[in-house]
Design a protein around this motif. Structure first.
Motif, PDB file in Angstrom:
ATOM      1  N   VAL A   1       2.567 -57.719  31.350  1.00  0.00           N
ATOM      2  CA  VAL A   1       2.222 -57.983  32.989  1.00  0.00           C
ATOM      3  C   VAL A   1       1.386 -56.689  33.068  1.00  0.00           C
ATOM      4  CG1 VAL A   1       2.999 -57.630  35.292  1.00  0.00           C
ATOM      5  CG2 VAL A   1       4.209 -59.115  33.309  1.00  0.00           C
ATOM      6  N   GLU A   2       0.155 -56.997  33.675  1.00  0.00           N
ATOM      7  CA  GLU A   2      -0.977 -55.853  34.138  1.00  0.00           C
ATOM      8  C   GLU A   2      -0.596 -55.696  35.580  1.00  0.00           C
ATOM      9  OE1 GLU A   2      -3.399 -52.853  34.341  1.00  0.00           O
ATOM     10  OE2 GLU A   2      -2.976 -54.123  32.305  1.00  0.00           O
ATOM     11  N   PRO A   3       0.108 -54.694  36.121  1.00  0.00           N
ATOM     12  CA  PRO A   3       0.756 -54.704  37.671  1.00  0.00           C
ATOM     13  C   PRO A   3      -0.585 -54.703  38.454  1.00  0.00           C
ATOM     14  CG  PRO A   3       0.857 -52.483  36.412  1.00  0.00           C
ATOM     15  CD  PRO A   3       0.376 -53.680  35.409  1.00  0.00           C
ATOM     16  N   VAL A   4      -0.334 -55.290  39.639  1.00  0.00           N
ATOM     17  CA  VAL A   4      -1.595 -55.357  40.671  1.00  0.00           C
ATOM     18  C   VAL A   4      -0.738 -54.418  42.029  1.00  0.00           C
ATOM     19  CG1 VAL A   4      -2.468 -56.950  42.432  1.00  0.00           C
ATOM     20  CG2 VAL A   4      -2.388 -57.565  39.889  1.00  0.00           C
ATOM     21  N   GLU A   5      -1.444 -53.608  42.467  1.00  0.00           N
ATOM     22  CA  GLU A   5      -1.270 -53.044  43.522  1.00  0.00           C
ATOM     23  C   GLU A   5      -1.660 -53.225  44.762  1.00  0.00           C
ATOM     24  OE1 GLU A   5      -2.092 -48.775  42.671  1.00  0.00           O
ATOM     25  OE2 GLU A   5      -0.546 -48.847  41.048  1.00  0.00           O
TER      26      GLU A   5
ATOM     27  N   CYS B   1      -5.571 -52.910  43.684  1.00  0.00           N
ATOM     28  CA  CYS B   1      -5.850 -52.099  42.568  1.00  0.00           C
ATOM     29  C   CYS B   1      -5.508 -53.021  41.321  1.00  0.00           C
ATOM     30  CB  CYS B   1      -5.504 -50.909  42.717  1.00  0.00           C
ATOM     31  SG  CYS B   1      -6.296 -49.573  43.830  1.00  0.00           S
ATOM     32  N   ALA B   2      -6.100 -53.682  40.654  1.00  0.00           N
ATOM     33  CA  ALA B   2      -5.913 -54.182  39.361  1.00  0.00           C
ATOM     34  C   ALA B   2      -6.693 -53.946  38.164  1.00  0.00           C
ATOM     35  CB  ALA B   2      -5.737 -55.705  39.687  1.00  0.00           C
ATOM     36  N   GLU B   3      -5.973 -53.993  37.096  1.00  0.00           N
ATOM     37  CA  GLU B   3      -6.801 -53.820  35.712  1.00  0.00           C
ATOM     38  C   GLU B   3      -7.615 -52.523  35.563  1.00  0.00           C
ATOM     39  OE1 GLU B   3      -9.266 -57.370  35.677  1.00  0.00           O
ATOM     40  OE2 GLU B   3      -7.503 -58.565  35.113  1.00  0.00           O
TER      41      GLU B   3
ATOM     42  N   LEU C   1      -5.852 -62.284  45.478  1.00  0.00           N
ATOM     43  CA  LEU C   1      -4.558 -62.579  44.744  1.00  0.00           C
ATOM     44  C   LEU C   1      -4.420 -63.798  43.686  1.00  0.00           C
ATOM     45  CD1 LEU C   1      -1.735 -61.146  47.125  1.00  0.00           C
ATOM     46  CD2 LEU C   1      -2.438 -60.226  44.952  1.00  0.00           C
ATOM     47  N   HIS C   2      -5.098 -64.922  44.517  1.00  0.00           N
ATOM     48  CA  HIS C   2      -5.050 -66.030  43.612  1.00  0.00           C
ATOM     49  C   HIS C   2      -5.858 -66.068  42.527  1.00  0.00           C
ATOM     50  CE1 HIS C   2      -2.841 -69.129  45.896  1.00  0.00           C
ATOM     51  NE2 HIS C   2      -3.065 -68.329  46.929  1.00  0.00           N
ATOM     52  N   ARG C   3      -7.147 -65.192  42.611  1.00  0.00           N
ATOM     53  CA  ARG C   3      -8.048 -65.213  41.305  1.00  0.00           C
ATOM     54  C   ARG C   3      -7.402 -64.453  40.418  1.00  0.00           C
ATOM     55  NH1 ARG C   3     -11.230 -60.975  40.575  1.00  0.00           N
ATOM     56  NH2 ARG C   3     -11.065 -60.273  42.637  1.00  0.00           N
ATOM     57  N   LEU C   4      -6.602 -63.314  40.682  1.00  0.00           N
ATOM     58  CA  LEU C   4      -6.107 -62.430  39.709  1.00  0.00           C
ATOM     59  C   LEU C   4      -4.501 -63.221  39.089  1.00  0.00           C
ATOM     60  CD1 LEU C   4      -5.978 -58.908  41.728  1.00  0.00           C
ATOM     61  CD2 LEU C   4      -7.516 -59.678  39.662  1.00  0.00           C
ATOM     62  N   MET C   5      -4.081 -63.924  39.789  1.00  0.00           N
ATOM     63  CA  MET C   5      -3.160 -64.327  39.252  1.00  0.00           C
ATOM     64  C   MET C   5      -3.312 -65.645  38.502  1.00  0.00           C
ATOM     65  SD  MET C   5      -0.753 -62.693  40.023  1.00  0.00           S
ATOM     66  CE  MET C   5      -1.768 -61.202  40.443  1.00  0.00           C
TER      67      MET C   5
END
Length: 738
Positions: free
Chosen positions: A649-653, A716-718, A734-738
């Protein structure tokens, strides 16, 4: 750990460990301890110590491990003979009167005539336990890999009972953390398969291999078995079909006949498990699972059981609703014997339901004239879900559900008039914290504000009473900042108008771990920073008073002993790493520290204050890795879930700042729950100034530079932070990252 009375009288200790709701503990107490002949011999030859394992799990673990080592199995009542210094020499579980008298006579004579042999046996047991509890610092390269987790899942899959649900043979325990891991594994595997299909495009179907099934086939099998198991438990007698809530385990393989004690820790964890299953099912593409309504009802009815049967109000000077606590358990026994409170004759049911409803609902609940249990009694169970049963009878589902609800109400009203099972009088900190998490998870799954209210009120009890700086009744008990007490008793003395609160027993690692987790769970659904402040205070106390060298060779490990350095020493200092019905305290603390560290780490990678929560948690994962791999993850399911998250899991803040931070934060949280990616996304929210959370205070500086006053979302992600955006932009991202 000398016991002065035993030293002065030169007698062995006889330590008997049990708990309030334990049926066989009560049986042995009546047969042996209350028998004049047995009691006289015990008091003449031994110093007898009675221990409540729920109040003192540290004592229980030392002697339980000894009995398990000697006999290969354990259980309660636990009876262990020990030297005057507390070191165990022999033990067992339930013994009938005649057997117990023979053992008492043998141990008394051996201590007088073969003492050297007993001393040698005690030394051997002590050495073996010391090696068992020794934890060494692991090498940096010894970590768990994705392949190791596949091995764990394969090993667990090999134990699946595909006919009756669950694993293995009778007796069957719910084991929530095992199914939490499998639920997460299946969801992660499904995401990976989807990403692979999107990346590679349509592929020719590969031939099935029985020796190496495809990840897709494995994820489908795992997910379907978890759902099947949860369905079987929900339909079985282990689940109280009338009043809600689960019993401790099933004595048969089909989840039909329970061991009737009801434990708070089971029901708190099972609320979480069924809630997570609901969230996962609701997020899936296509039509909703037919099991979703059943699982939702299980969550709601379990919460109703807890509120009706185990809740107590705790006196408080705070305005508003009073804090609440949940008592530890209900006994299996009432005046009619074990399970009598829950069982029905067909005659009783016919009288309550009447001739119109009885035939239909006797069929639904598996009732027979001769009984489906013993002595002509019936334990209610369901062979089908209510929806499936209604369709099989050609009935309209909504109408049948209304009739079923009315029938349950009638049966509950009648049952409430019976002699009730004994109710424990104590509230335990760790178990209440598990229940807070279960109620929060239920709120996230059902959007029921009543569940959140219960969670907040119980969280307030944990924060203001057991960690609140002292005993409200002025007993002279003074607590250090962040210190927890384990046991709380609420009672109303004779002649008094108001109840009093009594605290006892310094908290153990499981109390701290679960309480930190509960405070963080409350923050994630309220965004009230006082919960983070309390979580840090509690964690900081734990990290100050629990760490000790457990390696035996001077090297340092971050895995924590079960007892605080403030407590008196026991014959062995135990380290809990194995996940059981309750997950290991170290695995729970590890996850709590990872979550706390995420809130306290800035974009530069620095944690706002010491101690470095994230670093400690990662080192805990490192140090448990060798035993995890050695055991193929069996008995370490909560650790497996943590490894799965950290490896895949790559966390998303997501930081929400501005005047609408609460509204936007809740909207984003609901979206994240709907996508079933809660473990991947951390949401924090602030008005834009004055946050005590390092992750937010860093973003507040950026927010202030922009001059406000609009609400903004920072994601913040990746390894990269994106420009701030509005709510719609955050939802799209969020939809794009998930």
């Amino acid at each position: 750990m000398d016991v002065p009375v035993a030293v002065n009288e030169d007698k062995l200790l006889l330590v008997s460990v049990g708990y309030s709701a334990c049926h066989w503990c009560h049986v042995m107490a009546h047969e042996c301890f209350e028998d004049t002949t047995v009691a006289t011999f015990m008091n003449e030859h031994f110093v007898c110590v009675k221990v409540d394992r729920e109040e003192h799990p540290n004592v229980d673990k030392v002697y339980m491990d000894t009995v398990t080592m000697i006999s290969g199995s354990g259980g309660w009542p636990l009876n262990c003979f020990a030297l005057p210094d507390g070191r165990p020499v022999f033990g067992g579980t339930y013994w009938p009167k005649a057997s117990f008298l023979r053992i008492l006579s043998l141990m008394a004579s051996m201590y007088q005539e073969q003492r050297a042999e007993l001393l040698g046996q005690s030394a051997a047991i002590h050495d073996a336990c010391s090696k068992m509890y020794s934890v060494k610092k692991a090498d940096a390269g010894s970590g768990v890999t994705r392949i190791d987790l596949t091995t764990t899942t394969t090993a667990l899959s090999g134990r699946f009972d595909h006919l009756l649900g669950g694993m293995g043979e009778a007796p069957k325990f719910p084991m929530p953390c095992v199914y939490e891991y499998l639920l997460g594994y299946a969801a992660q595997a499904e995401r990976e398969e989807k990403e692979e299909r999107e990346r590679d495009g349509p592929q020719p179907e590969a031939p099935y291999s029985a020796t190496r099934p495809s990840p897709e086939a494995e994820s489908e099998r795992v997910a379907s078995h978890v759902a099947f198991t949860l369905e079987c438990m929900a339909r079985g007698g282990i689940h109280d079909q009338v009043g809600g809530g689960f019993c401790r385990y099933s004595v048969d393989a089909g989840w039909h006949i329970p061991h009737f004690e009801k434990m708070l820790y089971d029901n708190g964890q099972l609320m979480s498990l069924y809630s997570h299953a609901c969230i996962q099912m609701a997020s899936q593409d296509g039509p909703p699972s037919p099991l979703l309504p059943l699982f939702r009802r299980v969550v709601s009815e379990t919460a109703s059981f807890l509120e009706r049967e185990l809740l107590v109000s705790v006196p408080s000077d705070r305005e508003g609703e009073s804090p609440i606590a949940f008592l530890a358990s209900l006994d299996a026994d009432s005046e009619g014997g074990e399970g009598a409170f829950y069982a029905w004759t067909h005659t009783e049911l016919r009288e309550v339901l009447g001739e119109t409803d009885y035939p239909l609902f006797a069929d639904f609940f598996g009732v027979s004239d001769s009984g489906n249990w013993e002595k002509g009694l019936n334990i209610l169970k369901c062979d089908k879900t209510p929806e499936a049963f209604a369709l099989s009878k050609g009935l309209e589902v909504s109408n049948f559900l209304e009739r079923l609800s009315a029938v349950k109400s009638k049966l509950l009203d009648v049952r409430e008039q019976r002699s009730r099972p004994g109710r424990d009088t104590k509230a335990l900190t760790a178990w209440n914290a598990m229940t807070v998490v279960g109620l929060v998870d239920g709120y996230r799954a059902l959007s029921d504000p009543g569940l959140l209210s219960l969670a907040v009120r119980c969280g307030t009890y944990l924060r203001d009473v057991v960690m609140g700086g002292g005993d409200p009744e002025g007993s002279g008990l003074t607590l250090l900042p962040g210190q927890l007490m384990r046991v709380c008793t609420v009672s109303t003395p004779e002649g008094a108008d108001t109840p009093t609160v009594s605290l006892s027993v310094n908290g153990f690692l499981e109390d701290y771990a679960h309480t930190v987790a509960a405070f963080l769970a409350l923050y994630r659904v309220t965004f009230e920073e006082e919960w983070v402040i309390s979580a840090r205070l509690c964690a900081d106390h734990c990290l100050q008073y629990f760490p000790r060298d457990m390696s035996g060779d001077g090297t340092t490990t971050t895995l924590l002993p079960f007892t605080s350095s403030l407590d008196p020493a026991l014959p062995s200092l135990t380290v809990e790493t194995e996940d059981n019905v309750i997950p290991a305290s170290n695995s729970v603390m590890c996850e709590a520290l990872l979550s706390l560290g995420a809130l306290c780490t800035t974009a530069s990678g620095e944690e706002g204050d010491t101690p470095p929560y994230t670093t400690i948690a990662k080192n805990m994962l490192r140090d448990v890795s060798p035993v995890f791999k050695q055991m193929r993850g069996l008995g370490h399911s909560n650790w497996a879930r943590l490894f799965l998250q950290t490896l895949t899991v790559e966390p998303v803040e997501v930081c929400v700042l501005g005047p609408s931070h609460l509204e936007w934060g809740q909207r984003l949280r609901r979206e994240v729950d709907g996508l079933c990616v809660g473990a991947r996304v951390l949401i924090a929210a602030s008005s834009g100034e004055g946050s005590c959370i390092p992750l937010l205070s860093e973003k507040e500086a950026l927010y202030t530079e922009r001059g406000g006053p609009d609400t903004l979302v920072y994601i913040c992600a990746e390894g990269a932070c994106m420009p701030p955006c509005d709510l719609d932009g955050a939802l799209d991202t969020l939809h794009r990252l998930m």
